[in-house]
Design a protein around this motif. Structure first.
Motif, mmCIF file in Angstrom:
data_model
loop_
_atom_site.group_PDB
_atom_site.id
_atom_site.type_symbol
_atom_site.label_atom_id
_atom_site.label_comp_id
_atom_site.label_asym_id
_atom_site.label_seq_id
_atom_site.Cartn_x
_atom_site.Cartn_y
_atom_site.Cartn_z
ATOM 1 N N LEU B 263 47.386 47.296 -13.449
ATOM 2 C CA LEU B 263 48.703 47.395 -12.810
ATOM 3 C C LEU B 263 48.560 47.726 -11.334
ATOM 4 O O LEU B 263 49.211 47.128 -10.483
ATOM 5 N N SER B 266 47.125 44.672 -9.372
ATOM 6 C CA SER B 266 47.874 43.427 -9.224
ATOM 7 C C SER B 266 49.122 43.587 -8.365
ATOM 8 O O SER B 266 49.821 42.632 -8.090
ATOM 9 N N PRO B 283 44.154 40.629 -7.746
ATOM 10 C CA PRO B 283 43.486 40.725 -9.050
ATOM 11 C C PRO B 283 44.523 40.500 -10.151
ATOM 12 O O PRO B 283 45.600 41.080 -10.109
ATOM 13 N N GLU B 284 44.206 39.628 -11.084
ATOM 14 C CA GLU B 284 45.162 39.302 -12.142
ATOM 15 C C GLU B 284 44.774 39.968 -13.437
ATOM 16 O O GLU B 284 43.596 40.134 -13.724
ATOM 17 N N MET B 285 45.782 40.306 -14.239
ATOM 18 C CA MET B 285 45.536 40.578 -15.641
ATOM 19 C C MET B 285 45.932 39.301 -16.361
ATOM 20 O O MET B 285 47.037 38.805 -16.162
ATOM 21 N N ALA B 286 45.050 38.794 -17.196
ATOM 22 C CA ALA B 286 45.384 37.562 -17.912
ATOM 23 C C ALA B 286 46.504 37.830 -18.903
ATOM 24 O O ALA B 286 46.719 38.972 -19.303
ATOM 25 N N GLY B 287 47.204 36.786 -19.302
ATOM 26 C CA GLY B 287 48.166 36.895 -20.388
ATOM 27 C C GLY B 287 49.393 37.713 -20.048
ATOM 28 O O GLY B 287 49.666 38.016 -18.896
ATOM 29 N N THR B 288 50.152 38.063 -21.086
ATOM 30 C CA THR B 288 51.387 38.814 -20.892
ATOM 31 C C THR B 288 51.459 39.956 -21.891
ATOM 32 O O THR B 288 50.638 40.061 -22.798
ATOM 33 N N ARG B 304 43.907 41.213 -23.290
ATOM 34 C CA ARG B 304 43.990 41.005 -21.839
ATOM 35 C C ARG B 304 42.906 41.758 -21.095
ATOM 36 O O ARG B 304 42.863 41.727 -19.868
#
Lengths: 325, 344
Positions: B263, B266, B283-288, B304
């Motif tokens: 969190l 991103s 920076p991404e966190m994949a998915g939801t 994730r």
């Protein structure tokens, strides 16, 4: 990287809405939503327009894409004036100017499959077989991170982030020159927001589109844009290279806006009250500088004379009497 | 006004193993899963998470305001100071709400009554809970409007909610909520719908009221900036569970859960462009966020999580205590710290 070639230009855009003040027989009043906004968007550049509610930023976007006619002023796409073109004359240009909305759900036809939503825009401009279209559409969907299994699904079967990806695929389907992004990530959760921002940045690098990025989140704007324009109550108050603007904002409103953002760092000083009060009504905007009612530095001249946008450093313009030497 | 007297070690609000369940049978969703927290008088506790993490359901569960038959709450303990909320009758609870514990919401328009003047919105609570007469209640309402720094308070008393801006409505709702000096105020995304300059003003008002009255403030938000600038302690929620809790400084300096770290990473930060070099990717966190009607056995964040191993998908990690009341529910909490220092 952005070149200097302008692909979109707006000159002295004005939008006044007539509303009734109260009730059916109330006096007519004019909402000064946008009052004399000019700027240029260059090829492959991201220009952000930032402002709070009532700033007119979304109305500027809507006038550019033709969703609402300007009261005065003009919009030029790749050198051609487009604000007075009829639907038919606009058609060949339409593919060069696309829009991404804040709420993808409201902008996607719920009865259409993802395949049709994304396949249709370009279908209006090229002739192709059904199989060709399906291949092209599948490729587009996969480019925005949606697999071929999504082709036959309807918008309600997507999550918010997936719907925004679908909206992006639709917008880029025609290989547009300019994409107006109206709050494209503000309805999304932080983790999904980052994915969509990265996607927009990647697509721009790949296709060389220009973005007009309308948003209220300063962190997002600073991240995505090359230049930033700040609007307050229908007027542009400052425009500059993003890095320069965020390093040293010049207009008192821009300064207040930036100081109001709570930083995700508990070691930084607590919130300081940057500015009192709220944005005044656009029905009776303050005379002179529209920010003078909230400006901690306002002088008598600010109450009477409208400050013009002036160059205060190379590539940096601001509209403030206090900055005129 | 000083905080009302209870023993120094009694928190203003204590919640143990709160569960909120929505729907039944195959549509059953555990919106809040064995959540425990407490908040002391004069303290601000932030509950942070993305949509669907259960933070609003937590607030409604604590207040026992869940919508009727479709939702159920359970807890092993739910105490407001010395009062056991679980043993109260609906009528007793109703008398407590708005008096000792109050709540404000994101959109004041939905909780203010559109056909009542501002004066009535505020004095209603006072006349019900404090049996104040009309003029005494009016004087108190005016005082409260001054306290929330609404411009032109005398005039506001006679106005209706639709005549007010979003920021002013939120001020009215805060005035009504604190009218009886509650011990605990739960604020659910109180500034999310507001512009950033107005948000700063409203947060200032809330924190001032908390300081002056010694209230315990539970601030539910998705905004880590708001957390950092207002709270002393934070609970991070994911998929209905508390995944991390810490003092604010410790959480930001040393996040233990990969979700918390994700969190923070991103979120585009103001001032980030001032560094050298070109703009990077976020920076991404994949998915939801997972849909809760199909709970998997292991850690809800595992699908994730870049650090997840076989155990993470098999067994749900318990909350483990680290130093200074810092807790996290992660099998790989030590790897999180190592990974962070490897990058730094």
């Amino acid at each position: 990287m952005a070149s200097t070639e302008p692909v979109l230009e707006v000159r002295d855009l004005v939008k006044h809405f007539a509303v009734r003040r109260s009730g059916w027989f109330g006096a007519r009043a004019i909402v000064h939503a946008v009052d004399g906004v000019s700027f240029v968007l260059r090829r492959a550049e991201t220009l952000a327009i930032v402002g709070e509610s009532g700033s007119g930023k979304s109305t500027v976007g809507r006038m550019i894409v033709g969703l609402t006619p300007p009261t005065a002023g003009s919009v030029h796409l790749m050198g051609q004036r487009i604000d007075q073109l009829g639907r038919r004359k606009m058609r060949p240009l339409r593919r060069h100017l696309q829009l991404i909305f804040q709420d993808p759900y409201a902008s996607l036809n719920p009865r259409m499959t993802a395949g049709r939503i994304v396949g249709e825009p370009l279908g209006n401009f090229v002739t192709e077989s059904a199989a060709e279209r399906r291949d092209r559409t599948a490729a587009l969907l996969s480019r925005v991170g949606l697999g071929a299994q999504y082709l036959d699904r309807h918008p309600h079967q997507f999550s918010g982030g997936q719907r925004q990806r679908l909206g992006i695929a639709r917008a880029i389907a025609t290989r547009p020159t300019v994409v107006v992004c109206d709050e494209p990530v503000s309805a999304l959760d932080v983790s999904v927001q980052a994915q969509v921002i990265n996607l927009l940045v990647d697509l721009q690098a790949e296709f060389g589109m220009s973005y007009l990025f309308i948003a209220h989140d300063l962190g997002v704007v600073e991240h995505v844009s090359d230049r930033t324009a700040v609007m307050y109550l229908g007027r542009l108050v400052e425009i500059a290279q993003t890095r320069a603007l965020f390093r040293a904002p010049q207009h008192p409103y821009t300064q207040a806006l930036m100081a109001s953002v709570p930083l995700p760092d508990p070691t930084k000083p607590r919130l300081t009250l940057a500015v009192e009060g709220e944005v005044p009504s656009a029905i009776a905007p303050p005379p002179g500088c529209r920010f003078h009612t909230r400006c901690p530095h306002a002088k008598p001249v600010c109450r009477t004379e409208v400050p013009p946008l002036r160059v205060i450093a190379p590539g940096h313009e601001a509209a403030c009497h206090l900055l005129s030497g | 006004m000083a905080a009302r007297g209870h023993a120094a070690d009694t928190p203003a609000l204590r919640v143990r193993d709160l569960e909120v369940e929505l729907g039944r049978g195959t549509r059953r969703v555990v919106a809040v899963d064995r959540l425990s927290f407490e908040v002391a008088a004069g303290e601000t506790l932030a509950i942070v998470g993305e949509s669907g993490c259960g933070k609003s359901m937590t607030a409604l569960g604590v207040l026992r305001l869940l919508p009727g038959a479709s939702a159920r709450m359970r807890a092993t303990e739910l105490t407001l100071g010395e009062i056991d909320l679980l043993s109260l009758s609906p009528e007793e609870l109703r008398r407590l709400r708005g008096d000792r514990i109050a709540m404000i919401f994101q959109e004041p328009m939905t909780s203010l009554n559109p056909v009542l003047t501002v004066e009535r919105q505020i004095t209603e609570t006072l006349r019900v809970h404090r049996q104040l007469g009309r003029s005494a209640a009016r004087a108190r309402a005016l005082e409260l409007l001054h306290a929330v720094r609404i411009p032109d308070p005398e005039r506001r008393l006679q106005q209706y909610p639709f005549e007010l801006s979003g920021g002013m409505r939120q001020r009215v709702m805060i005035a009504a909520a604190v009218s009886c000096n509650p011990d605990v105020l739960i604020a659910d995304e109180p500034t999310t719908a507001l512009d950033v300059t107005v948000q700063a003003q409203i947060l200032e008002v809330l924190l001032d009221l908390k300081r002056q009255r010694g209230m315990a403030l539970v601030l539910i938000t998705h905004d880590l900036g708001v957390v950092a600038q207002t709270a002393q302690r934070v609970v991070v929620m994911y998929a209905g569970r508390k995944v991390e809790e810490a003092r604010v400084r410790d959480l930001f300096a040393n996040p233990r859960h990969p979700y918390t770290r994700g969190l923070m990473g991103s979120m585009p930060r103001l001032g980030a462009s001032q560094g050298d070099g070109p703009r990077g990717r976020l920076p991404e966190m994949a998915g939801t966020v997972p849909v809760l009607d199909r709970p998997a056995p292991g850690c809800a964040f595992a699908p994730r999580c870049a650090l997840a191993d076989a155990r993470c998908t098999r067994e749900a990690p318990p909350l483990v205590a680290f130093e200074d009341g810092h807790t996290a529910a992660c099998w790989r909490a030590d790897a999180v710290i190592e990974a962070a220092h490897g990058v730094d």
